[in-house]
Design a protein around this motif. Structure first.
Motif, PDB file in Angstrom:
ATOM      1  N   VAL A  57       0.859  -1.182   0.000  1.00 47.83           N
ATOM      2  CA  VAL A  57       0.000   0.000   0.000  1.00 47.83           C
ATOM      3  C   VAL A  57       0.899   1.237   0.000  1.00 47.83           C
ATOM      4  N   THR A  58       0.644   2.138  -0.940  1.00 43.15           N
ATOM      5  CA  THR A  58       1.389   3.398  -1.009  1.00 43.15           C
ATOM      6  C   THR A  58       0.385   4.537  -0.892  1.00 43.15           C
ATOM      7  N   VAL A  59       0.595   5.384   0.114  1.00 46.41           N
ATOM      8  CA  VAL A  59      -0.238   6.570   0.296  1.00 46.41           C
ATOM      9  C   VAL A  59       0.667   7.769   0.031  1.00 46.41           C
ATOM     10  N   LEU A  65       2.052   5.474   6.520  1.00 45.13           N
ATOM     11  CA  LEU A  65       0.972   4.575   6.105  1.00 45.13           C
ATOM     12  C   LEU A  65       1.401   3.645   4.976  1.00 45.13           C
ATOM     13  N   THR A  66       2.499   3.980   4.326  1.00 44.74           N
ATOM     14  CA  THR A  66       2.992   3.191   3.205  1.00 44.74           C
ATOM     15  C   THR A  66       3.750   1.970   3.728  1.00 44.74           C
ATOM     16  N   LYS A  97      -9.901   2.174  -3.685  1.00 40.20           N
ATOM     17  CA  LYS A  97     -11.057   3.024  -3.350  1.00 40.20           C
ATOM     18  C   LYS A  97     -11.470   2.834  -1.890  1.00 40.20           C
ATOM     19  N   THR A  98     -11.474   1.578  -1.437  1.00 44.23           N
ATOM     20  CA  THR A  98     -11.852   1.280  -0.046  1.00 44.23           C
ATOM     21  C   THR A  98     -10.908   1.973   0.927  1.00 44.23           C
ATOM     22  N   LEU A  99      -9.607   1.894   0.659  1.00 38.78           N
ATOM     23  CA  LEU A  99      -8.633   2.518   1.559  1.00 38.78           C
ATOM     24  C   LEU A  99      -8.690   4.035   1.490  1.00 38.78           C
ATOM     25  N   ALA A 100      -8.929   4.583   0.309  1.00 39.01           N
ATOM     26  CA  ALA A 100      -9.049   6.040   0.186  1.00 39.01           C
ATOM     27  C   ALA A 100     -10.193   6.551   1.048  1.00 39.01           C
ATOM     28  N   VAL A 101     -11.317   5.824   1.063  1.00 37.50           N
ATOM     29  CA  VAL A 101     -12.459   6.201   1.900  1.00 37.50           C
ATOM     30  C   VAL A 101     -12.099   6.077   3.374  1.00 37.50           C
ATOM     31  N   LYS A 102     -11.419   4.984   3.742  1.00 36.51           N
ATOM     32  CA  LYS A 102     -11.042   4.758   5.145  1.00 36.51           C
ATOM     33  C   LYS A 102     -10.077   5.841   5.657  1.00 36.51           C
ATOM     34  N   PHE A 103      -9.129   6.249   4.799  1.00 32.12           N
ATOM     35  CA  PHE A 103      -8.131   7.237   5.201  1.00 32.12           C
ATOM     36  C   PHE A 103      -8.663   8.662   5.171  1.00 32.12           C
ATOM     37  N   SER A 104      -9.675   8.932   4.346  1.00 30.34           N
ATOM     38  CA  SER A 104     -10.156  10.313   4.218  1.00 30.34           C
ATOM     39  C   SER A 104     -11.025  10.703   5.402  1.00 30.34           C
ATOM     40  N   GLY A 105     -11.336  11.964   5.466  1.00 33.14           N
ATOM     41  CA  GLY A 105     -12.136  12.480   6.573  1.00 33.14           C
ATOM     42  C   GLY A 105     -11.231  13.177   7.556  1.00 33.14           C
ATOM     43  N   TYR A 107      -8.604  12.050   9.030  1.00 35.09           N
ATOM     44  CA  TYR A 107      -7.179  11.713   8.939  1.00 35.09           C
ATOM     45  C   TYR A 107      -6.477  12.440   7.801  1.00 35.09           C
ATOM     46  N   LEU A 108      -6.980  12.283   6.588  1.00 33.06           N
ATOM     47  CA  LEU A 108      -6.335  12.857   5.411  1.00 33.06           C
ATOM     48  C   LEU A 108      -7.379  13.510   4.519  1.00 33.06           C
ATOM     49  N   ARG A 109      -6.953  14.510   3.773  1.00 35.58           N
ATOM     50  CA  ARG A 109      -7.853  15.139   2.824  1.00 35.58           C
ATOM     51  C   ARG A 109      -7.480  14.641   1.433  1.00 35.58           C
ATOM     52  N   ASP A 110      -8.408  13.995   0.746  1.00 32.27           N
ATOM     53  CA  ASP A 110      -8.227  13.478  -0.609  1.00 32.27           C
ATOM     54  C   ASP A 110      -6.947  12.636  -0.765  1.00 32.27           C
ATOM     55  N   PRO A 111      -6.845  11.497  -0.026  1.00 33.83           N
ATOM     56  CA  PRO A 111      -5.638  10.669  -0.106  1.00 33.83           C
ATOM     57  C   PRO A 111      -5.505   9.968  -1.458  1.00 33.83           C
ATOM     58  N   LYS A 112      -4.271   9.895  -1.939  1.00 38.17           N
ATOM     59  CA  LYS A 112      -3.954   9.167  -3.178  1.00 38.17           C
ATOM     60  C   LYS A 112      -3.353   7.827  -2.767  1.00 38.17           C
TER      61      LYS A 112
END
Length: 196
Positions: A57-59, A65-66, A97-105, A107-112
């Motif tokens: 996983v790369t954020v 988180l990576t 997509k699942t991880l982007a949703v989990k990380f956003s909010g 914690y992070l704004r618009d995670p890649k």
């Protein structure tokens, strides 16, 4: 004489039962349709994530988180901030997509997020091979190359058929020993003894 022959006959009976139970492990011969389905399944460029796989996983911009994470036997993976996430059965894109949703909010704004398969489940080979055991799966693996990885066959091995049990199947199926029969991650391969 009758008393002495009882242990021998009991031994013969137990041996026959063991041989019969081993013979019942094979579900049947793989049809041409089974073989074609297996070849098509192996040809899929991006297989879904399965239990036992390791994902990378790369954020972007978030080194903490990576990393590489193991998918547990139940099909879940635990990641920092995201918690425990169901991974088995998801494609690479679905997991991103699942991880982007989990990380956003909060914690992070618009995670890649990108997800790659770091390593597949191993395959197992047993029976009439020189080095039975567990081996790392590599993309493009077929029956002939799997036998080579296991040190080749013994002199007692069948030269025409091999038994394979794929993940999720209840028993073995017989396949011809051929370079066009692929091996999939998690396969259990048994090289039977030939009949002289």
């Amino acid at each position: 004489m009758g008393i002495q022959s009882r242990p021998f006959s009991a031994l013969v009976l137990v041996s026959c039962l063991l041989l019969a139970s081993c013979a019942n492990d094979t579900v049947g011969v793989a049809s041409k349709a089974d073989q074609e389905a297996l070849i098509q399944k192996a040809a899929v460029a991006a297989p879904n994530i399965q239990a036992g796989d390791k994902i990378r996983v790369t954020v972007f911009g978030e080194d903490r988180l990576t990393g590489e994470y193991q998918v547990d036997p139940a099909g879940f993976v635990s990641l920092p901030l995201a918690g425990t996430v169901k991974a088995a059965g998801l494609s690479k894109q679905q997991m991103e997509k699942t991880l982007a949703v989990k990380f956003s909010g909060e914690y992070l704004r618009d995670p890649k997020v990108t997800v790659d398969l770091a390593s597949f489940r191993p395959f197992y080979i047993l029976g009439e091979v020189n080095k039975p055991g567990e081996y790392d799966y590599k993309s493009g693996l077929n029956i002939v190359s799997a036998l080579a990885v296991a040190g080749g066959t013994t002199y007692r091995a069948s030269t025409s058929n091999i038994d394979i049990q794929h993940v999720g199947e209840s028993g073995f199926k017989k396949y011809p020993i051929s370079s066009n029969i692929p091996v999939l991650p998690g396969d259990l391969i048994r090289v039977p003894m030939r009949y002289f």
